[in-house]
Write a protein that holds these residues in place. Sequence first.
Motif, short mmCIF file in Angstrom:
data_model
loop_
_atom_site.label_atom_id
_atom_site.label_comp_id
_atom_site.label_asym_id
_atom_site.label_seq_id
_atom_site.Cartn_x
_atom_site.Cartn_y
_atom_site.Cartn_z
N ARG A 98 0.28 12.02 11.22
CA ARG A 98 0.02 13.21 12.02
C ARG A 98 1.00 14.34 11.71
N ILE A 99 2.21 13.96 11.27
CA ILE A 99 3.26 14.93 10.98
C ILE A 99 3.41 15.02 9.47
N ARG A 111 11.66 8.53 9.34
CA ARG A 111 10.39 7.82 9.43
C ARG A 111 10.56 6.31 9.40
N ARG A 297 14.26 16.74 12.08
CA ARG A 297 13.30 16.00 12.88
C ARG A 297 13.93 15.70 14.24
N ILE A 303 8.91 11.07 19.94
CA ILE A 303 7.65 11.01 19.21
C ILE A 303 6.69 10.07 19.95
#
Length: 312
Positions: A98-99, A111, A297, A303
């Motif tokens: 999605r990102i 990530r 981030r 998230i």
Amino acid sequence: MLDEVERWLATRSWSAADRPLSALVAAKRGTTVSVVLPALDEEATVGEIVRVIRRELMERVPLVDELVVVDSGSTDRTGEVAAAAGARVVHRDEVLPRIPALPGKGEVLWRSLMVTRGDVVCFVDADLRDFSADFVSGIVGPLLTNPQVQFVKAMYDRPLGETAGQGGRVTELVARPLLNLHWPQLAGFVQPLGGEYAARRSLLERLPFPVGYGVELGLLVDALHTVGLDALAQVDVGTRKHRHQDGQALGRMAAAIYRTAQLRLSRGHLVRPALTQFERGEDGFVPRTHAVDTEERPPMREIDEYAARRAA
């Protein structure tokens, strides 16, 4: 040096030999350990690193529970070599699709929290040569044996070619002066920019991650402000041999690190987040301008997908 730092050096700096593997395994008591290798075109070295970790810390003793290589877009056989050696390989673009992914090491580390589950997460660069399992067990050790410790950096000698102690040029010219001037509590770290460090997931998920070269300095500074100096530590793991970058790449690294520091000092923005360097061409010097990493981030716990996984 601050008295506080001298005391910290005496109480929070250790050697990997201080904690034998048998003691670490006994101290785990259900704590899980994930090792993450961020990798970009490292087929020459990633396989041996994976094999050593699997053999020494997963098969001979059950210290590491999860070994993941996160490939950030390699054009060589990095992923294939890592998988054949026994790692789980995940491509950066498959995590949080999605990102849209940004280029940079910090992006991959951020990530990786989404695709690992260990209570302790250990990061190891994938370009190391003559790799020793001490790089993992050494920095994981304090987190398993001392509940007050939250974040551990490796320290080591860094030879430049055959010359001892001349590696880490950006550390000595940029990072160390910045830390000593602006965050003197961190002046005791021997390798503040080193890529080998371990931390509790409960801390990492609370920290923002600069997406590029500034990630190591950013995490260190933010960890200091989040949990305090006594929760930070360092462990001597010997000698680090790796692939060295050229002077222009080091310049781009230095600019990103300076920007990361500047953001933390002012929480503002650079007027012009770019760096111009020069290369000699047929008709003289040619300017080349590169963007300086300006993205970070947010803490992973913000998230939605991560929060949903934790709740599952």
